[in-house]
Enzyme design. Structure first.
Site, PDB file in Angstrom:
ATOM      1  N   ARG A 252      -2.196  -6.023  -8.568  1.00 34.05           N
ATOM      2  CA  ARG A 252      -1.160  -7.040  -8.385  1.00 34.05           C
ATOM      3  C   ARG A 252      -1.308  -8.090  -9.469  1.00 34.05           C
ATOM      4  O   ARG A 252      -1.326  -7.793 -10.641  1.00 34.05           O
ATOM      5  CB  ARG A 252      -1.260  -7.654  -6.980  1.00 34.05           C
ATOM      6  CG  ARG A 252      -0.773  -6.738  -5.894  1.00 34.05           C
ATOM      7  CD  ARG A 252      -1.292  -7.127  -4.553  1.00 34.05           C
ATOM      8  NE  ARG A 252      -2.759  -6.982  -4.518  1.00 34.05           N
ATOM      9  CZ  ARG A 252      -3.503  -7.164  -3.450  1.00 34.05           C
ATOM     10  NH1 ARG A 252      -2.952  -7.530  -2.328  1.00 34.05           N
ATOM     11  NH2 ARG A 252      -4.807  -6.979  -3.499  1.00 34.05           N
TER      12      ARG A 252
ATOM     13  N   HIS B  61       0.843  -1.207   0.000  1.00 31.88           N
ATOM     14  CA  HIS B  61       0.000   0.000   0.000  1.00 31.88           C
ATOM     15  C   HIS B  61       0.881   1.261   0.000  1.00 31.88           C
ATOM     16  O   HIS B  61       0.620   2.215  -0.727  1.00 31.88           O
ATOM     17  CB  HIS B  61      -0.872   0.064   1.266  1.00 31.88           C
ATOM     18  CG  HIS B  61      -1.930  -0.985   1.375  1.00 31.88           C
ATOM     19  ND1 HIS B  61      -1.990  -1.878   2.421  1.00 31.88           N
ATOM     20  CD2 HIS B  61      -3.000  -1.278   0.579  1.00 31.88           C
ATOM     21  CE1 HIS B  61      -3.045  -2.661   2.284  1.00 31.88           C
ATOM     22  NE2 HIS B  61      -3.679  -2.328   1.166  1.00 31.88           N
TER      23      HIS B  61
ATOM     24  N   LYS C 284     -15.964  -7.453   4.856  1.00 34.76           N
ATOM     25  CA  LYS C 284     -14.919  -8.309   5.399  1.00 34.76           C
ATOM     26  C   LYS C 284     -14.827  -8.106   6.904  1.00 34.76           C
ATOM     27  O   LYS C 284     -14.941  -6.990   7.392  1.00 34.76           O
ATOM     28  CB  LYS C 284     -13.571  -7.932   4.797  1.00 34.76           C
ATOM     29  CG  LYS C 284     -13.467  -8.134   3.317  1.00 34.76           C
ATOM     30  CD  LYS C 284     -12.064  -7.732   2.860  1.00 34.76           C
ATOM     31  CE  LYS C 284     -11.948  -7.666   1.366  1.00 34.76           C
ATOM     32  NZ  LYS C 284     -10.696  -7.044   0.933  1.00 34.76           N
TER      33      LYS C 284
HETATM   34  P1  ADP Z   1      -9.785  -3.731  -0.682  1.00 41.62           P
HETATM   35  O1  ADP Z   1     -10.581  -4.512   0.317  1.00 41.62           O
HETATM   36  O2  ADP Z   1     -10.485  -2.524  -1.206  1.00 41.62           O
HETATM   37  O3  ADP Z   1      -9.163  -4.568  -1.777  1.00 41.62           O
HETATM   38  P2  ADP Z   1      -7.089  -3.510   0.345  1.00 41.62           P
HETATM   39  O4  ADP Z   1      -6.620  -2.771   1.572  1.00 41.62           O
HETATM   40  O5  ADP Z   1      -6.849  -4.977   0.308  1.00 41.62           O
HETATM   41  O6  ADP Z   1      -8.606  -3.136   0.192  1.00 41.62           O
HETATM   42  O7  ADP Z   1      -6.417  -2.880  -0.940  1.00 41.62           O
HETATM   43  C1  ADP Z   1      -6.565  -1.519  -1.261  1.00 41.62           C
HETATM   44  C2  ADP Z   1      -5.894  -1.240  -2.586  1.00 41.62           C
HETATM   45  O8  ADP Z   1      -4.497  -1.436  -2.477  1.00 41.62           O
HETATM   46  C3  ADP Z   1      -6.340  -2.160  -3.721  1.00 41.62           C
HETATM   47  O9  ADP Z   1      -6.362  -1.405  -4.919  1.00 41.62           O
HETATM   48  C4  ADP Z   1      -5.265  -3.205  -3.776  1.00 41.62           C
HETATM   49  O10 ADP Z   1      -5.158  -3.783  -5.061  1.00 41.62           O
HETATM   50  C5  ADP Z   1      -4.053  -2.351  -3.455  1.00 41.62           C
HETATM   51  N1  ADP Z   1      -2.968  -3.161  -2.915  1.00 41.62           N
HETATM   52  C6  ADP Z   1      -2.975  -3.931  -1.814  1.00 41.62           C
HETATM   53  N2  ADP Z   1      -1.774  -4.562  -1.660  1.00 41.62           N
HETATM   54  C7  ADP Z   1      -1.004  -4.175  -2.717  1.00 41.62           C
HETATM   55  C8  ADP Z   1       0.324  -4.490  -3.170  1.00 41.62           C
HETATM   56  N3  ADP Z   1       1.073  -5.370  -2.524  1.00 41.62           N
HETATM   57  N4  ADP Z   1       0.752  -3.896  -4.301  1.00 41.62           N
HETATM   58  C9  ADP Z   1      -0.037  -3.042  -4.978  1.00 41.62           C
HETATM   59  N5  ADP Z   1      -1.293  -2.718  -4.623  1.00 41.62           N
HETATM   60  C10 ADP Z   1      -1.772  -3.260  -3.508  1.00 41.62           C
END
Ligand code: ADP
Length: 162
Positions: free
Chosen positions: A92, A19, A43
């Protein structure tokens, strides 16, 4: 000139280096990033919304170009209410694509003046997700290279020292 604001929405349960990489790179493109923690996420979260906000604020080191907020309801309405025109998301593996494709199209359908912009993950974070971090921490594995120190500490509190 108008400030270019991007809203970066997500669960951030917890925030990871993946992030933070998107935020850092997003700041090269946009003047301001609003990190919007989803409150109505279906979630089940490990950390409360207040905890997640505190973690993010510490992780971004109170950068004046980064604002941390929460939202519920329709994302596009929230984005418009902030005077922003861009939703920032990270991509990703191919597994992200289907969901992101559908969501971006639906958001465009709901408010066509708002665009979703994707940044492709940096190589070291391609397989990094909040869920895998929680799983590793719960099994006492080391998360040092995956999350900032504030999260390492918070995970140790939940699961014991790794
Ligand atoms: P959500 O439940 O909305 O997917 P997340 O916190 O899992 O929330 O992810 C928020 C955003 O950050 C999403 O666009 C996700 O693809 C991106 N993201 C999460 N981890 C990574 C990573 N390792 N590399 C790039 N983007 C990421």
């Amino acid at each position: 000139m108008n400030k270019q604001i991007a809203v970066y929405p997500g669960s951030f349960d917890p925030i990871t280096y993946g992030h933070l990489d998107i935020i850092e790179r997003g700041l090269e493109v946009f003047d301001q990033i609003i990190i919007a923690v989803a409150r109505n996420s279906e979630k089940k979260s490990l950390f409360s919304t207040a905890e997640r906000i505190g973690h993010i604020e510490e992780a971004v080191d109170n950068n004046p170009r980064v604002i941390v907020d929460t939202f519920d309801g329709l994302l596009v309405d929230y984005v418009a209410s902030k005077g922003a025109k861009v939703i920032l998301r990270g991509l990703r593996a191919v597994s992200d694509f289907e969901y992101e494709f559908q969501t971006a199209q639906m958001n465009h359908n709901l408010k066509s003046e708002i665009e979703t912009v994707f940044l492709i993950t940096s190589v070291p974070y391609g397989y990094l997700s909040s869920s895998i971090v929680k799983e590793v921490a719960s099994l006492q594995g080391s998360v040092e290279s995956l999350v900032p120190p504030v999260i390492k500490k918070a995970l140790e509190k939940k699961f014991g020292k790794t």
